[in-house]
Design an enzyme around this catalytic site. Structure first.
Site, PDB file in Angstrom:
ATOM      1  CB  CYS A  99      -0.588  -0.555   0.623  1.00 26.61           C
ATOM      2  SG  CYS A  99      -0.414   0.788   2.523  1.00 26.61           S
ATOM      3  CB  CYS A 145       0.991  -2.662   6.425  1.00 28.16           C
ATOM      4  SG  CYS A 145       0.341  -1.570   5.377  1.00 28.16           S
ATOM      5  CB  CYS A 148      -2.518  -2.560   3.522  1.00 24.71           C
ATOM      6  SG  CYS A 148      -0.946  -3.477   3.172  1.00 24.71           S
ATOM      7  CB  CYS A 168      12.744 -10.646  11.967  1.00 24.02           C
ATOM      8  SG  CYS A 168      13.548 -11.288  11.040  1.00 24.02           S
TER       9      CYS A 168
HETATM   10 FE    FE Z   1       0.780  -1.533   3.781  1.00 25.12          FE
END
Ligand code: FE
Length: 181
Positions: A99, A145, A148, A168
């Protein structure tokens, strides 16, 4: 109401449940929350408002390469020392490959000796979320994330100061954008 009527109702309800098309929810986006929230932008040096990025699976499959889809959307992991960024030292920002949200600044990248790009903190707490991952007989904190919900990697408690955290991350989950020195 007689017992036989109650029984009839239960059977009717069970029948309706059974007849309901079970495939319907499958193609629906996993996340239906469209409320705007704040994320940090390195370029702006400030927060901005954005709705979560929600797409049907078929759209992600079209947008991403097979390797990106496997890791970002199916919680895959790239082989150690195989990725583009584990030994990458340029000055800039690493963004979500799905995204485009800013995730990590090169200033927080360090050599963890693992063969995966490692960071001790994200650009902002708002840009990253965690999920409990119980695959492979381990309990690990999966990093995703926050905009998204794509899989990035895992966070461990053996990182360097000042946070002691090791983010990581799969190189495949990232795109790098150079910043002026
Ligand atoms: Fe994203």
């Amino acid at each position: 109401m007689k017992a036989i009527q109650v029984l009839g109702l239960i059977i009717a309800a069970a029948g309706l449940f059974w007849l309901a098309p079970s495939g319907q929810a499958k193609d629906a986006p996993a996340q239906t929350d469209t409320e705007q929230r704040k994320f940090y932008s390195v370029e702006k040096g400030d927060y901005f408002q954005s709705a979560p990025v929600v797409k049907p699976d078929a759209e992600w499959q079209q947008q991403l390469t097979p390797a990106q889809y496997k890791i970002l959307r199916e919680q895959g992991t790239e082989y150690a020392y195989s990725g583009e960024y584990w030994d990458h030292h340029e000055h800039g920002v690493y963004r979500c490959a799905a995204c485009g949200l800013d995730l990590y600044h090169s200033d927080t990248k360090y050599d963890s000796g693992t063969g995966w790009p490692s960071f001790y903190q994200p650009v902002a707490a708002e840009n990253i979320a965690t999920r409990s991952d119980r695959s492979y007989f381990m309990v690990r904190n999966e990093l995703i994330c926050a905009r998204c919900q794509s899989h990035l990697g895992h966070v461990f408690g053996d990182g360097p100061p000042p946070t002691g955290k090791r983010h990581c991350i799969n190189s495949v989950s990232l795109t790098f954008v150079k910043l002026p020195e």
